[in-house]
Design a protein around this motif. Structure first.
Motif, PDB file in Angstrom:
ATOM      1  N   LEU A  95       0.823  -1.206   0.000  1.00  0.00           N
ATOM      2  CA  LEU A  95       0.000   0.000   0.000  1.00  0.00           C
ATOM      3  C   LEU A  95       0.862   1.264   0.000  1.00  0.00           C
ATOM      4  O   LEU A  95       0.531   2.250  -0.665  1.00  0.00           O
ATOM      5  N   MET A  98       2.206   2.487  -3.364  1.00  0.00           N
ATOM      6  CA  MET A  98       1.313   3.235  -4.260  1.00  0.00           C
ATOM      7  C   MET A  98       1.578   4.740  -4.217  1.00  0.00           C
ATOM      8  O   MET A  98       1.255   5.455  -5.169  1.00  0.00           O
ATOM      9  N   ILE A  99       2.179   5.231  -3.123  1.00  0.00           N
ATOM     10  CA  ILE A  99       2.367   6.676  -2.983  1.00  0.00           C
ATOM     11  C   ILE A  99       3.838   7.077  -2.871  1.00  0.00           C
ATOM     12  O   ILE A  99       4.146   8.253  -2.724  1.00  0.00           O
ATOM     13  N   PHE A 167       1.946   9.872   3.652  1.00  0.00           N
ATOM     14  CA  PHE A 167       0.729   9.080   3.862  1.00  0.00           C
ATOM     15  C   PHE A 167      -0.294   9.880   4.667  1.00  0.00           C
ATOM     16  O   PHE A 167      -1.472   9.950   4.301  1.00  0.00           O
ATOM     17  N   PHE A 171      -3.897  10.842   3.204  1.00  0.00           N
ATOM     18  CA  PHE A 171      -5.016  10.029   3.676  1.00  0.00           C
ATOM     19  C   PHE A 171      -5.534  10.411   5.068  1.00  0.00           C
ATOM     20  O   PHE A 171      -6.497   9.806   5.542  1.00  0.00           O
ATOM     21  N   VAL A 391      -5.427   1.933   8.376  1.00  0.00           N
ATOM     22  CA  VAL A 391      -4.846   2.187   7.056  1.00  0.00           C
ATOM     23  C   VAL A 391      -5.854   1.843   5.959  1.00  0.00           C
ATOM     24  O   VAL A 391      -6.074   2.619   5.023  1.00  0.00           O
ATOM     25  N   ARG A 392      -6.471   0.676   6.086  1.00  0.00           N
ATOM     26  CA  ARG A 392      -7.439   0.255   5.056  1.00  0.00           C
ATOM     27  C   ARG A 392      -8.621   1.239   4.997  1.00  0.00           C
ATOM     28  O   ARG A 392      -9.104   1.588   3.913  1.00  0.00           O
ATOM     29  N   ALA A 394      -8.595   4.386   5.810  1.00  0.00           N
ATOM     30  CA  ALA A 394      -8.138   5.650   5.226  1.00  0.00           C
ATOM     31  C   ALA A 394      -8.034   5.546   3.709  1.00  0.00           C
ATOM     32  O   ALA A 394      -8.284   6.536   2.996  1.00  0.00           O
ATOM     33  N   LEU A 395      -7.698   4.369   3.184  1.00  0.00           N
ATOM     34  CA  LEU A 395      -7.565   4.169   1.748  1.00  0.00           C
ATOM     35  C   LEU A 395      -8.873   3.780   1.072  1.00  0.00           C
ATOM     36  O   LEU A 395      -8.927   3.566  -0.134  1.00  0.00           O
TER      37      LEU A 395
END
Length: 400
Positions: A95, A98-99, A167, A171, A391-392, A394-395
């Motif tokens: 994850l 990705m950023i 991050f 997010f 985290v999930r 937020a994404l």
């Protein structure tokens, strides 16, 4: 708010030596007395450079855990686990990728340095390029805010902070954030809520770091706030939204004073090591055949301790009186090189004795070692899953 949590790991690429003991493990023994500590076997990291010899990794992993326990790492005080047994490391790594800009990875100082040093291996792989990001995931998945590193590893931690900031910036924008912050402050009570506001203003308007520290302590003591509220107020202090992945801080460790048998830093790549659990007779042979000051060709030739690798061992192991004896004896040819080396042999034996005794206990009971690691993996998975839920969410992939 997050608890003070230390994370550190080692790659299982061979037997540990006294350089590991003095450079890493003794520091772990001190840290486990002060903080919540998580120590892990970085087996995925080992694959970034040893992907062509995976058969060594499992046995080295178990041997290394025995070494840790033998050195005094206490499973009652620290959590010991294996990286690959906690899948969240890989999930967060994916994850974060990705950023993470490609240029950030390419500029990590050790990337090209290791490629130049390990020319016998093909390191033009995605895994090797991405290993600093995997290190970041290792840290951030536990929200570990304290990471013991040497100066050479400091850039890796700065990279992790950059990833964390990016991050949180992307997010950490929570809907209705300001209203939730206002309600959380009210739950603190009028007196403490007012103090929180004053401390926040002092930090944001004057850059007062003491005010930031006081405000964090204030939040830490608020038992009537939920974890989410404490996280919101923590982020609000610094002018940000909700802090999902806190930035870790460096616990800078002193460079290891452990010299190798040739006077260079003790390292497997130099072939100059003394194993943490090496046979005592083997150690004695290695010390006795160590090179000394080349000026001492004959027994009655005076020498200069500063030009002798053995002197570096005396600086680590010997008392001040013993060092004076060595200096006087060497510079006047009052003692021979074998006489000079004998106290070092004895000191290493004394240091090794409790380590070997504990190692024997764990070697005879491998089930106990596996139980310790299994319990550590279970706890690590629980901590990591707490982070991954946030985290999930937020994404936008926190599916019910």
């Amino acid at each position: 708010m997050f608890v003070d949590r230390v994370l550190s790991g080692m790659r299982p690429t061979g037997n540990l030596h006294l350089g590991h003991y003095h450079g890493v493990l003794k520091n772990w023994l001190a840290l486990q007395q002060k903080y919540e500590c998580l120590f892990f076997v970085a087996d995925w990291h080992a694959l970034t450079t040893h992907y062509d010899s995976p058969e060594i990794i499992e046995q080295h992993s178990w041997n290394m855990v025995v070494d840790w326990l033998a050195a005094g790492v206490d499973p009652a005080q620290a959590t010991l686990f294996i990286q690959s047994k906690v899948p969240a490391h890989a999930e967060l790594y994916l994850l974060l990728s990705m950023i993470t800009p490609l240029g950030w990875l390419e500029r990590v100082p050790t990337y090209k340095d290791q490629q130049e040093k390990l020319v016998a291996k093909d390191l033009s792989t995605y895994g090797f390029l991405g290993y600093p990001l995997l290190q970041s995931a290792d840290i951030l998945v536990y929200r570990a805010n304290l990471v013991p590193v040497g100066e050479d590893q400091a850039p890796h931690l700065e990279f992790t902070r950059e990833v964390s900031r990016r991050f949180n910036h992307i997010f950490g924008k929570e809907p209705d954030f300001e209203n939730k912050v206002t309600q959380a402050i009210k739950r603190m009570g009028s007196k403490k809520g007012k103090l929180y506001g004053e401390l926040r203003n002092r930090y944001q308007e004057q850059g007062d770091e003491n005010a930031l520290s006081e405000a964090r302590l204030l939040l830490k003591g608020q038992q009537n706030l939920s974890m989410d509220d404490r996280e919101r107020l923590s982020g609000y202090l610094e002018g940000r939204s909700k802090v999902i992945l806190p930035e870790p801080q460096t616990l800078l460790t002193k460079a290891s004073k452990m010299p190798g048998l040739d006077g260079q830093k003790m390292s497997k790549s130099y072939g100059n090591t003394i194993g943490l659990r090496e046979d005592v007779d083997s150690i004695a042979r290695k010390i006795r055949t160590m090179p000394t000051d080349p000026a001492r060709v004959r027994r009655n030739d005076p020498g200069n301790p500063e030009k002798c690798p053995v002197w570096q061992f005396h600086q680590l192991y010997s008392s001040e009186d013993a060092r004076k004896w060595v200096w006087q004896g060497c510079t006047t040819a009052g003692i021979g090189c074998l006489e000079c080396k004998q106290p070092i042999i004895q000191s290493i034996r004394e240091e090794q004795a409790p380590i070997l005794e504990r190692a024997k206990m764990y070697q005879e009971d491998p089930a106990q070692v596996k139980k310790i690691v299994a319990e550590g993996c279970e706890k690590a998975n629980q901590l990591a899953e707490e982070t991954m839920r946030d985290v999930r969410a937020a994404l936008g992939i926190g599916y019910p």
